[in-house]
Design a protein around this motif. Structure first.
Motif, PDB file in Angstrom:
ATOM      1  N   LEU A 114       0.821  -1.216   0.000  1.00 57.95           N
ATOM      2  CA  LEU A 114       0.000   0.000   0.000  1.00 57.95           C
ATOM      3  C   LEU A 114       0.854   1.264   0.000  1.00 57.95           C
ATOM      4  O   LEU A 114       0.333   2.373   0.047  1.00 57.95           O
ATOM      5  CB  LEU A 114      -0.921   0.011   1.227  1.00 57.95           C
ATOM      6  CG  LEU A 114      -2.090  -0.969   1.170  1.00 57.95           C
ATOM      7  CD1 LEU A 114      -2.915  -0.870   2.442  1.00 57.95           C
ATOM      8  CD2 LEU A 114      -2.967  -0.706  -0.043  1.00 57.95           C
ATOM      9  N   HIS A 145       1.632   7.218  -0.805  1.00 57.77           N
ATOM     10  CA  HIS A 145       0.379   7.057  -0.044  1.00 57.77           C
ATOM     11  C   HIS A 145       0.732   6.902   1.427  1.00 57.77           C
ATOM     12  O   HIS A 145       1.383   5.944   1.813  1.00 57.77           O
ATOM     13  CB  HIS A 145      -0.338   5.812  -0.571  1.00 57.77           C
ATOM     14  CG  HIS A 145      -1.539   5.430   0.215  1.00 57.77           C
ATOM     15  ND1 HIS A 145      -1.732   4.162   0.702  1.00 57.77           N
ATOM     16  CD2 HIS A 145      -2.620   6.139   0.610  1.00 57.77           C
ATOM     17  CE1 HIS A 145      -2.885   4.108   1.337  1.00 57.77           C
ATOM     18  NE2 HIS A 145      -3.434   5.289   1.296  1.00 57.77           N
ATOM     19  N   HIS A 163      -7.810  10.742   1.981  1.00 57.23           N
ATOM     20  CA  HIS A 163      -9.052  10.417   2.678  1.00 57.23           C
ATOM     21  C   HIS A 163      -8.997  10.750   4.173  1.00 57.23           C
ATOM     22  O   HIS A 163      -7.930  10.791   4.784  1.00 57.23           O
ATOM     23  CB  HIS A 163      -9.461   8.957   2.447  1.00 57.23           C
ATOM     24  CG  HIS A 163      -8.433   7.934   2.787  1.00 57.23           C
ATOM     25  ND1 HIS A 163      -8.180   7.547   4.089  1.00 57.23           N
ATOM     26  CD2 HIS A 163      -7.609   7.199   2.009  1.00 57.23           C
ATOM     27  CE1 HIS A 163      -7.262   6.611   4.067  1.00 57.23           C
ATOM     28  NE2 HIS A 163      -6.889   6.392   2.846  1.00 57.23           N
ATOM     29  N   LEU A 168      -5.371  -1.670  -4.950  1.00 57.65           N
ATOM     30  CA  LEU A 168      -5.975  -0.454  -4.401  1.00 57.65           C
ATOM     31  C   LEU A 168      -5.413   0.826  -5.034  1.00 57.65           C
ATOM     32  O   LEU A 168      -4.219   0.917  -5.312  1.00 57.65           O
ATOM     33  CB  LEU A 168      -5.727  -0.412  -2.887  1.00 57.65           C
ATOM     34  CG  LEU A 168      -6.505   0.674  -2.114  1.00 57.65           C
ATOM     35  CD1 LEU A 168      -7.983   0.554  -2.348  1.00 57.65           C
ATOM     36  CD2 LEU A 168      -6.178   0.573  -0.633  1.00 57.65           C
ATOM     37  N   PHE A 182     -14.403   0.671   8.764  1.00 59.12           N
ATOM     38  CA  PHE A 182     -14.209   2.107   8.918  1.00 59.12           C
ATOM     39  C   PHE A 182     -14.786   2.797   7.686  1.00 59.12           C
ATOM     40  O   PHE A 182     -15.220   2.140   6.746  1.00 59.12           O
ATOM     41  CB  PHE A 182     -12.737   2.473   9.131  1.00 59.12           C
ATOM     42  CG  PHE A 182     -11.776   2.030   8.063  1.00 59.12           C
ATOM     43  CD1 PHE A 182     -11.251   0.739   8.065  1.00 59.12           C
ATOM     44  CD2 PHE A 182     -11.353   2.903   7.066  1.00 59.12           C
ATOM     45  CE1 PHE A 182     -10.329   0.334   7.099  1.00 59.12           C
ATOM     46  CE2 PHE A 182     -10.435   2.500   6.103  1.00 59.12           C
ATOM     47  CZ  PHE A 182      -9.923   1.212   6.116  1.00 59.12           C
ATOM     48  N   ARG A 234      -5.568   0.941  10.804  1.00 64.92           N
ATOM     49  CA  ARG A 234      -6.502   1.753  10.015  1.00 64.92           C
ATOM     50  C   ARG A 234      -7.932   1.614  10.512  1.00 64.92           C
ATOM     51  O   ARG A 234      -8.759   2.492  10.304  1.00 64.92           O
ATOM     52  CB  ARG A 234      -6.430   1.343   8.543  1.00 64.92           C
ATOM     53  CG  ARG A 234      -5.139   1.737   7.879  1.00 64.92           C
ATOM     54  CD  ARG A 234      -5.180   1.430   6.394  1.00 64.92           C
ATOM     55  NE  ARG A 234      -3.928   1.802   5.747  1.00 64.92           N
ATOM     56  CZ  ARG A 234      -2.874   1.010   5.670  1.00 64.92           C
ATOM     57  NH1 ARG A 234      -2.926  -0.222   6.202  1.00 64.92           N
ATOM     58  NH2 ARG A 234      -1.764   1.414   5.077  1.00 64.92           N
TER      59      ARG A 234
END
Ligand SMILES: O=c1ccc(O)c[nH]1
Length: 347
Positions: free
Chosen positions: A73, A318, A265, A104, A194, A293
Motif C-alpha cells: 500500500l 500514499h 481520505h 488499491l 471504517f 486503520r
C-alpha cells in the motif's frame, strides 16, 4: 501463531456468503509474488464449496525497484495489471475478484469495478483474517455512520495534543469499508470496519498533530515524539518535529511529487476487533497494518491520491496516519469524542 486450514476456509466461506456468491458465478483469484499460500488455498476451497467457477490469475510483481518499501500500500498507481488487457478482460468477465495481490488506488481497479465486477482485497496474515471476519453488524454500524458523513459539509477534528483542522466536504463520495462485497461493482477490504471521504480540493486548513504513540503508515512506526503538520488549502505545507518528522519528510521527498502532500481520505475507525496495539506485535514485513486503520475510535487521515473517489490526483506516495484521542465532529455534531465513538458502541 498459525490458524488451521479449516478455520481459514470457514472464514472465507462466511465472507463469500456475505458477498452473496451464487453457484455458477465466476470467481477469479488474483495473486502475486507475495500472496500467502494458505490464504490462496482457503479462498480457492471456499469458492469451490460455494459452487463458483474458480479461476486464478497470477501476475509478476512491479514497482519493487522504485518503492523504497515492501508494503503493497506504500507505492500506488501502476500495478501488475497496468497494460495487461488479457488479465483485465478476465477480471471484467468475473462476478467477483478476490484480490490477494493489492490493486488499491489503481485506474485498473476502477475500470474493472465499473464493469460490475466486485473486488474484495484480502492480504493480511491468515490469523488476522480469522480474527476480523466481517459481520452484518459491522456493515450496519459503518452504514449508519455514513448517513451522517454523506450529509456533512464540514468535518472538524481536534485533540488535546494540538490538532485543530477543518475539512470542507461535499465534492467526493463517502466510502464505507466493512469487509465484504454485497453489491455489483463494489470494492471492499477484509479486514476493515471504517469509513472515509475526501476533503474538497483545497478545502483542508489547520494543524494536525501526530502525537507520541500515533502510527505512521507505511513506516509502521509508533511515533516517539509529536509531528506537527501545517495544512493549508488542502496540502501539508510543513511537517515539523523530531526524528519521526524527519523520516516521514525524507521518505515523501523521494517521490519528488508535490501531490504527495495533498490531503487524501479522512474518516474514523469502527472495528472493535482491531486494535491500536496490534502493530507492536508484528514484524513490519508480516502485515499492512489494517488493525491500525480500522481500530474503533481512530481518526484516520491520509496524504496523496484521491483517484479512488473520482479525484484527479494519482501520486504514487500514499501515507495513512491513524490518530488516537481525537474529537471528530460533522457540522458541529460530535461523532467521536477523544477517541471514543458516540454511536452506542458495537452491536
Ligand atoms: O482499506 C484501505 C487501505 C488503505 C487505505 O488508504 C484505504 N483503505
Amino acid at each position: 501463531m498459525p490458524v488451521s486450514d479449516h478455520q481459514l476456509t470457514q472464514a472465507w466461506s462466511e465472507v463469500l456468503r456475505l458477498s452473496e456468491v451464487q453457484p455458477g458465478q465466476a470467481v477469479t483469484i488474483l495473486t502475486g509474488a507475495a500472496t500467502h499460500p494458505q490464504t490462496l488455498r482457503a479462498a480457492t476451497m471456499a469458492a469451490q464449496a460455494a459452487g463458483a467457477i474458480v479461476s486464478r490469475i497470477d501476475l509478476p510483481p512491479v514497482n519493487a525497484d522504485k518503492a523504497l518499501s515492501r508494503d503493497a500500500l506504500a507505492y500506488l498507481g501502476e500495478t501488475p495489471l497496468t497494460g495487461n488487457p488479457a488479465a483485465i478482460a478476465a477480471l471484467k468477465a468475473s462476478d467477483l475478484v478476490l484480490d490477494l495481490m493489492t490493486l488499491l488506488f489503481s485506474p485498473e481497479q476502477i475500470d474493472i469495478l465499473e464493469s460490475g465486477t466486485k473486488i474484495l482485497l484480502a492480504v493480511e496474515p491468515p490469523e488476522v483474517l480469522v480474527r476480523t471476519v466481517p459481520t452484518e453488524a459491522d456493515r450496519a454500524r459503518v452504514l449508519a455512520a455514513s448517513t451522517k458523513l454523506k450529509k456533512a459539509k464540514t468535518m472538524h477534528v481536534t485533540s488535546e495534543a494540538g490538532t485543530d483542522v477543518t475539512f470542507q466536504l461535499g465534492e467526493f463520495p463517502t466510502i464505507c469499508e466493512y469487509g465484504f462485497v454485497d453489491e455489483p461493482g463494489r470494492w471492499d477490504h477484509w479486514p476493515s470496519g471504517f469509513l472515509f471521504t475526501f476533503a474538497n480540493e483545497g478545502g483542508s486548513n489547520g494543524t494536525i498533530v501526530v502525537d507520541t504513540g500515533d502510527i505512521v503508515l507505511p513506516q509502521k512506526s509508533y511515533t516517539t515524539a509529536p509531528i506537527r503538520l501545517t495544512i493549508e488549502k488542502g496540502y501539508a505545507r510543513a511537517i515539523e518535529g523530531g526524528i519521526d518528522a524527519q523520516l516521514l519528510s525524507e521518505y515523501m521527498a523521494t517521490f519528488r511529487d508535490p501531490e504527495a502532500y495533498a490531503m487524501s481520505h479522512i474518516g474514523w475507525g469502527l472495528q472493535p476487533r482491531c486494535h491500536w496495539s496490534t502493530l507492536a506485535m508484528y514484524d513490519k514485513e508480516q502485515t499492512i497494518a489494517m488493525d491500525a486503520r480500522a481500530f474503533e475510535g481512530n481518526f484516520l487521515f491520509s496524504l496523496g491520491p484521491n483517484n479512488e473517489a473520482g479525484g484527479q490526483r494519482t501520486t504514487a506516495c500514499h501515507i495513512d496516519i491513524p490518530l488516537r484521542n481525537c474529537t471528530v465532529s460533522l457540522d458541529g455534531e460530535v461523532v467521536v469524542r477523544r477517541g471514543k465513538v458516540l454511536d452506542g458502541g458495537a452491536a
